[in-house]
Design a protein around this motif. Structure first.
Motif, mmCIF file in Angstrom:
data_model
loop_
_atom_site.group_PDB
_atom_site.id
_atom_site.type_symbol
_atom_site.label_atom_id
_atom_site.label_comp_id
_atom_site.label_asym_id
_atom_site.label_seq_id
_atom_site.Cartn_x
_atom_site.Cartn_y
_atom_site.Cartn_z
ATOM 1 N N VAL A 131 0.808 -1.235 0.101
ATOM 2 C CA VAL A 131 -0.094 0.069 -0.141
ATOM 3 C C VAL A 131 0.961 1.138 -0.004
ATOM 4 C CG1 VAL A 131 -1.602 1.327 1.593
ATOM 5 C CG2 VAL A 131 -2.076 -1.252 1.001
ATOM 6 N N PHE A 135 4.115 5.691 -2.204
ATOM 7 C CA PHE A 135 4.101 7.065 -1.495
ATOM 8 C C PHE A 135 5.727 7.131 -1.233
ATOM 9 C CE2 PHE A 135 -0.025 7.979 -1.272
ATOM 10 C CZ PHE A 135 -1.015 7.020 -0.829
ATOM 11 N N ALA A 141 11.841 10.530 -4.075
ATOM 12 C CA ALA A 141 12.223 11.235 -5.230
ATOM 13 C C ALA A 141 12.443 12.755 -5.327
ATOM 14 C CB ALA A 141 11.379 10.983 -6.466
ATOM 15 N N ILE A 142 11.408 13.322 -4.062
ATOM 16 C CA ILE A 142 11.678 14.464 -3.684
ATOM 17 C C ILE A 142 13.043 15.065 -3.065
ATOM 18 C CG2 ILE A 142 10.640 16.523 -2.428
ATOM 19 C CD1 ILE A 142 8.360 14.949 -2.299
ATOM 20 N N PRO A 143 13.686 15.848 -3.583
ATOM 21 C CA PRO A 143 15.064 16.382 -2.935
ATOM 22 C C PRO A 143 14.760 16.961 -1.510
ATOM 23 C CG PRO A 143 14.845 17.527 -4.763
ATOM 24 C CD PRO A 143 13.220 16.755 -4.805
ATOM 25 N N TRP A 154 8.565 26.045 10.348
ATOM 26 C CA TRP A 154 7.706 25.138 11.257
ATOM 27 C C TRP A 154 8.508 25.077 12.610
ATOM 28 C CZ3 TRP A 154 6.270 20.656 7.592
ATOM 29 C CH2 TRP A 154 5.209 20.940 6.595
ATOM 30 N N ARG A 199 7.192 -15.367 13.523
ATOM 31 C CA ARG A 199 7.705 -14.160 12.648
ATOM 32 C C ARG A 199 8.695 -13.315 13.493
ATOM 33 N NH1 ARG A 199 7.064 -12.957 7.864
ATOM 34 N NH2 ARG A 199 6.720 -10.823 7.077
ATOM 35 N N PRO B 36 3.616 -17.334 7.957
ATOM 36 C CA PRO B 36 2.877 -15.985 7.475
ATOM 37 C C PRO B 36 1.879 -16.271 6.468
ATOM 38 C CG PRO B 36 5.019 -16.088 6.799
ATOM 39 C CD PRO B 36 4.840 -17.218 7.639
ATOM 40 N N GLN B 38 0.201 -14.911 3.287
ATOM 41 C CA GLN B 38 0.445 -13.839 2.352
ATOM 42 C C GLN B 38 -0.987 -13.908 1.569
ATOM 43 O OE1 GLN B 38 3.912 -13.495 0.035
ATOM 44 N NE2 GLN B 38 5.180 -13.204 1.906
ATOM 45 N N TRP B 41 -3.813 -9.550 -2.684
ATOM 46 C CA TRP B 41 -5.040 -8.816 -3.151
ATOM 47 C C TRP B 41 -4.536 -8.452 -4.720
ATOM 48 C CZ3 TRP B 41 -8.535 -6.082 0.473
ATOM 49 C CH2 TRP B 41 -8.705 -6.545 1.728
ATOM 50 N N LEU B 46 -5.802 -2.921 -4.260
ATOM 51 C CA LEU B 46 -4.653 -2.094 -3.683
ATOM 52 C C LEU B 46 -4.620 -0.675 -4.157
ATOM 53 C CD1 LEU B 46 -2.703 -3.580 -1.953
ATOM 54 C CD2 LEU B 46 -1.084 -3.747 -3.838
ATOM 55 N N LEU B 49 -7.440 1.276 -2.423
ATOM 56 C CA LEU B 49 -6.921 1.779 -0.882
ATOM 57 C C LEU B 49 -5.872 2.797 -1.045
ATOM 58 C CD1 LEU B 49 -7.345 0.912 1.802
ATOM 59 C CD2 LEU B 49 -5.186 -0.698 1.596
ATOM 60 N N GLN B 50 -4.941 2.801 -2.229
ATOM 61 C CA GLN B 50 -3.954 3.817 -1.931
ATOM 62 C C GLN B 50 -4.557 5.282 -2.334
ATOM 63 O OE1 GLN B 50 -1.521 1.865 -4.966
ATOM 64 N NE2 GLN B 50 -0.024 1.365 -3.375
ATOM 65 N N VAL B 53 -6.273 6.367 0.793
ATOM 66 C CA VAL B 53 -5.179 7.059 1.517
ATOM 67 C C VAL B 53 -4.829 8.447 1.193
ATOM 68 C CG1 VAL B 53 -2.951 6.767 2.578
ATOM 69 C CG2 VAL B 53 -4.194 4.862 2.482
ATOM 70 N N LEU B 54 -4.800 8.813 -0.056
ATOM 71 C CA LEU B 54 -4.223 10.161 -0.533
ATOM 72 C C LEU B 54 -5.503 11.076 -0.139
ATOM 73 C CD1 LEU B 54 -1.993 11.466 -1.669
ATOM 74 C CD2 LEU B 54 -2.811 10.774 -4.197
ATOM 75 N N TRP B 75 0.501 26.301 8.442
ATOM 76 C CA TRP B 75 0.421 25.043 7.734
ATOM 77 C C TRP B 75 -0.405 25.101 6.321
ATOM 78 C CZ3 TRP B 75 2.781 20.793 9.751
ATOM 79 C CH2 TRP B 75 3.043 20.818 11.015
ATOM 80 N N TRP B 261 4.552 25.267 -0.730
ATOM 81 C CA TRP B 261 3.935 24.262 -1.000
ATOM 82 C C TRP B 261 3.808 23.713 -2.542
ATOM 83 C CZ3 TRP B 261 4.690 20.355 1.824
ATOM 84 C CH2 TRP B 261 4.412 20.258 3.208
ATOM 85 N N VAL B 264 7.311 23.213 -3.842
ATOM 86 C CA VAL B 264 7.838 21.907 -3.239
ATOM 87 C C VAL B 264 7.093 20.758 -4.619
ATOM 88 C CG1 VAL B 264 7.743 20.157 -1.646
ATOM 89 C CG2 VAL B 264 8.181 22.427 -1.100
ATOM 90 N N LEU B 267 8.280 21.057 -7.899
ATOM 91 C CA LEU B 267 9.712 20.328 -7.828
ATOM 92 C C LEU B 267 9.824 18.940 -7.623
ATOM 93 C CD1 LEU B 267 12.662 21.032 -7.655
ATOM 94 C CD2 LEU B 267 12.666 21.259 -5.157
ATOM 95 N N SER B 268 8.607 18.487 -6.831
ATOM 96 C CA SER B 268 8.553 17.117 -6.868
ATOM 97 C C SER B 268 8.220 16.133 -7.939
ATOM 98 C CB SER B 268 7.624 16.468 -5.773
ATOM 99 O OG SER B 268 7.785 17.355 -4.511
ATOM 100 N N SER B 271 11.236 16.261 -10.471
ATOM 101 C CA SER B 271 12.230 15.407 -9.867
ATOM 102 C C SER B 271 11.529 13.969 -10.434
ATOM 103 C CB SER B 271 12.282 15.283 -8.374
ATOM 104 O OG SER B 271 12.855 14.179 -8.047
ATOM 105 N N MET B 272 10.476 13.528 -10.224
ATOM 106 C CA MET B 272 9.966 12.369 -10.669
ATOM 107 C C MET B 272 9.966 12.100 -12.053
ATOM 108 S SD MET B 272 7.447 10.766 -8.333
ATOM 109 C CE MET B 272 8.471 9.386 -8.999
#
Lengths: 294, 291, 269
Positions: A131, A135, A141-143, A154, A199, B36, B38, B41, B46, B49-50, B53-54, B75, B261, B264, B267-268, B271-272
């Motif tokens: 999951v 992320f 990858a962000i510097p 902050w 485990r 375990p 495993q 899914w 998946l 779900l990701q 989360v975001l 913030w 922000w 940033v 920039l991210s 970068s990617m």
């Protein structure tokens, strides 16, 4: 007289020089000659190395005086030496060095601990890993260094430096350790499981011990990164530390300050690296393995 | 035992096989319980779900800022970030900044990688020269090169060249050491083959050493692009008129957190994009030099 | 007065006379070869056997010109050896094919380095590869071929420059046993058809006896020549049997036993 090919071949094979009519006891004499030539070569290499440094220092001292380069930009070795001794004597150098050093140590230790914990969590639950994987890739990858100004806002001037050092170390640690955990020999894990290990036992008895070389490698990387993070953080925020000296010095065009700080930084960096090398050899000798749990 | 194992959702790995040769029912159950399980899914579950989360994270942030649970001045919040982003892209200097950072990164990357590769490979020619220079390279490697950024800016000025220089400084040492490792790893037997055919040193260099070192350099490209970008950003922090790093610094100093922000995030993204491109480049180059 | 053509003496292919080699490392000096003398005639196939470390590979390096001897001389076709020459082909234990080049480009490496006419060389290379069964793999990469195929490509590379003398340094030892048997048959056939002079170094006694006209046994370090014997198989008939057939001849077991006793492998020390 050796042809160039033979000179090249001395790269990978050493051979005795031709001795036409030498007596039977010649081997020892020829070997002695060979050993002498080795010593001479080692000596000449060292002379060259010292010579280059000396030449650099001489040029550095002479060129600004002769007006070839602007002394405001480069300073002189003599001025730097003077500043160095002065700062050492009045204790300011020690203060700044300790500030940077302590921030670095807290940074990489904190980063390693936090990173190890996160790596263990990711290893424990492959579900969580799958999951969070995208992320982590994006965040990696962000510097991280680009976040220095925001950390400053902050957390204020002191905490932000620690935070930056930890932040940089954490990600590298997580990636390296997770890869290391995955690379632990499957057969060893199977062995322990066949004895009924849980485990947790697998983790403590096989995976963690087997990842010691990886952890040392991560430590090496982290020390360098943490030091960089601290110095750049100090550029932005600090009122003490070697990074602060560099920024302040360059702003008031006191290059001797800048150079002194850089020299001390290089020395600390090398010492830390050597320290970890020593740690590595002791640990690996006891540990008996090279690379992911062999 | 097996039925119970297979009754769980998804497919189970590893349990069924073990119970074939195991001793008794109790031992089987004990071992099976500790192995375990495993569950695999499906990819859609998946990804869903990701995304959840975001989205959840963004929503939480917005709500917390709206209800002043966290201070929106400190913030910022997703909505103002979004509006600032739009303004920045349409009316602001977004493209100048992006182009500036991008250019300095790419130049530093190219110069550092090729320069370092050439330098590292040159160590093959003379063992003496290599042994003389090696301690210096290691010394340079241990200096945190970003600490030199203020010095570099002082020497090269505020413009693009100082950022390129910083980026180059970071990438060149890594490339040199990697290329040198490649040189040391050249197959001795292949070297002997060339010499036994009567090849000259230049021929051996061109046809053996260089192709042998290329995979090493390719493997370091991804690291180098990250280093180059970091170098550019720090260079911009020290002193610059343009660039994403400079925008971050400027916005931070005027407490325009939203703009920080935005910068940033852009920039991210940059970068990617660069990272993915270099990874693709690496794959392409690897195919041409299969090992 | 008419003089018969045969009175013009041809030099032996290889003359090794009183060769000694001292090997230096920072820790110690080693006497690798002690007073080795050997003559190989044109067209002869000579095999050298000995335990590991006896210096047989070093002897090949000396003959090829990669190393100079500390004492003594080596002549090829009557001329003293000074440096490696394209007239001498060398085959290694590892195929040492360059991983980034296609098979045909690998075979052509010698021609490239020596500046031989490209078209002629290419035709020869293709011809060799087809003859060795690699016709479909001209443009494949070495990684895509099996060990036996790679060694065959290495042989093609060695023969592409048409050397007169071939030095084979345990060329089959990295292959599995069956491939080794098959390949030694093929290679022996090729080399005798082309009447090449060959010096083969191996630790496989059976290979030496079956492939070579003459087998030479070397002692352990410092390497000396212990014995030489011709390995003929009169029981087979007027012609020489192929290596595989030779193993079935009655003389084979005798040769094997004698040589085995001479090698000091089984002496524990």
């Amino acid at each position: 007289m050796m042809t160039s090919t033979k000179a090249a071949l001395s790269h990978f094979v050493r051979f005795a020089p031709r001795s036409g009519s030498a007596p039977a006891s010649a081997p020892s004499a020829a070997y002695a000659a060979y050993l002498r030539s080795l010593k001479r070569r080692a000596l000449s290499i060292q002379l060259w190395q010292i010579g280059l440094v000396a030449a650099l220092l001489v040029v550095w001292e002479v060129a600004p005086r002769a007006g070839w380069i602007n002394p405001m930009l480069t300073s002189y070795p003599s001025a730097i030496a003077r500043t160095f001794t002065r700062m050492l004597q009045d204790g300011s150098l020690t203060t700044h060095t300790l500030v940077t050093l302590s921030e670095t140590v807290v940074g990489f230790v904190g980063g390693m601990l936090l990173g190890t914990f996160c790596a263990v969590v990711l290893w424990w639950s492959s579900y969580v890993y799958r999951v969070l994987d995208p992320f982590i890739v994006v965040l990696n990858a962000i510097p991280k260094i680009a976040l220095v100004p925001i950390f400053y806002i902050w957390l204020g001037d002191i905490a932000s430096i620690y935070a930056m050092a930890i932040a940089i170390s954490v990600f590298v640690t997580i990636l390296m350790l997770y890869t290391g955990f995955q690379a632990v020999d499957e057969d060893k894990i199977k062995l322990v499981r066949l004895f009924g290990a849980s485990r947790l036992k697998v983790l403590t008895k096989v995976v963690l011990p087997g990842s010691v070389p990886t952890m040392i490698a991560a430590l090496k990387v982290n020390v360098g990164l943490a030091l960089v993070g601290v110095v750049v953080g100090e550029f932005q925020a600090a009122k003490a530390g070697l990074g602060y000296l560099i920024t302040y010095g360059s702003q008031i065009f006191q290059m001797n300050l800048v150079m002194t700080a850089i020299v001390v930084l290089a020395v600390i960096s090398s010492l830390l690296f050597i320290g970890i090398q020593a740690l590595e050899s002791t640990v690996l000798r006891r540990h008996g393995g090279v690379g992911g749990g062999n | 035992m097996n039925a119970k194992a297979l009754g769980l959702p998804g497919r189970i790995l590893g349990v069924a096989r073990l119970s074939d040769g195991a001793k008794g029912a109790t031992t089987q159950r004990k071992i099976a319980r500790k192995l375990p399980v495993q569950k695999i899914w499906s990819t859609t579950a998946l990804v869903a779900l990701q995304l959840a989360v975001l989205v959840g994270f963004v929503v939480l942030w917005e709500v917390a800022a709206e209800f002043k649970i966290i201070d929106p001045f400190f913030w910022s919040q997703p909505s103002s970030i979004w509006s600032t982003l739009v303004i920045f892209l349409t009316q602001g200097d977004a493209f100048t900044d992006i182009a500036f950072t991008f250019r300095s990164t790419i130049f530093g990357f190219i110069i550092g990688t090729t320069g370092g590769a050439v330098l590292g490979m040159s160590f093959w020619w003379s063992r003496n020269y290599a042994q003389i220079v090696q301690p210096y390279i290691i010394c340079l490697e241990s200096i945190p090169k970003l600490a030199l950024a203020p010095l570099i800016v002082l020497v090269f000025g505020m413009g693009l060249s100082s950022k390129v220089a910083t980026a180059t400084a970071l990438t060149v040492v890594v490339s040199t050491l990697t290329a040198y490792a490649g040189v040391q790893a050249v197959d001795r037997d292949q070297e002997r083959l060339f010499y036994s055919l009567g090849a000259s040193r230049w021929q051996v260099f061109k046809k053996l050493v260089v192709p042998s070192c290329i995979p090493w350099i390719v493997s370091i490209l991804r690291v180098n692009i990250g280093l180059a970008l970091t170098g550019s950003i720090v260079g911009e922090f020290v002193s610059s008129q343009h660039g994403l790093g400079r925008t971050i610094l400027y916005a931070g100093s005027t407490y325009e957190i939203s703009l920080v922000w935005v910068a940033v995030l852009i920039l991210s993204a940059l970068s990617m994009v660069m990272y993915v491109t270099v990874a693709w480049l690496e794959k392409v180059l690897r195919k041409g030099v299969v090992h | 007065m008419a003089v018969p053509d045969q009175t013009i003496p041809t030099h032996p292919a290889v003359e090794i006379q009183g060769v000694t080699l001292n090997y230096f490392t920072p820790d110690r000096e080693t006497l690798a070869l002690a007073n080795v003398s050997l003559t190989v005639e044109q067209g002869e196939f000579v095999a050298i056997v000995g335990s590991s470390g006896c210096g047989k590979s070093t002897l090949l390096s000396l003959v090829s010109g990669l190393l100079p001897p500390s004492r003594g001389s080596i002549r090829i076709d009557g001329k003293e050896v000074a440096k490696p020459s394209p007239r001498v082909g060398y085959m290694f234990q590892k195929d040492t094919l360059l991983e980034w080049r296609t098979i045909i480009d690998n075979v052509l490496i010698g021609a490239e380095l020596l500046g031989i006419d490209k078209i002629v060389a290419r035709r020869r290379a293709e011809d060799l590869l087809v003859r060795y069964g690699l016709g479909d793999f001209l443009h494949s990469l070495p990684g895509q071929l099996s060990g036996g195929m790679r060694q065959r490509a290495a042989l093609a590379r060695t023969l592409c420059c048409e050397p007169d003398l071939l030095l084979l340094d345990e060329p089959f030892s990295a292959l599995d046993y069956q491939t080794r048997l098959a390949l030694s048959d093929e290679v022996a056939g090729i080399l005798s058809a082309e009447r090449k002079t060959v010096i083969l170094v191996t630790h496989d006694i059976g290979e030496a006896i079956s492939m070579a006209n003459r087998v030479i046994v070397m002692s352990r370090r410092p390497g000396r020549i212990k014995s030489e014997r011709k390995t003929d198989f009169p029981s087979f008939g007027p012609t020489r049997p192929t290596p595989f057939q030779a193993r079935k001849c009655s003389e084979f077991a005798n040769y094997f036993q004698t040589i085995w006793d001479e090698l000091d492998i089984h002496q524990i020390h």
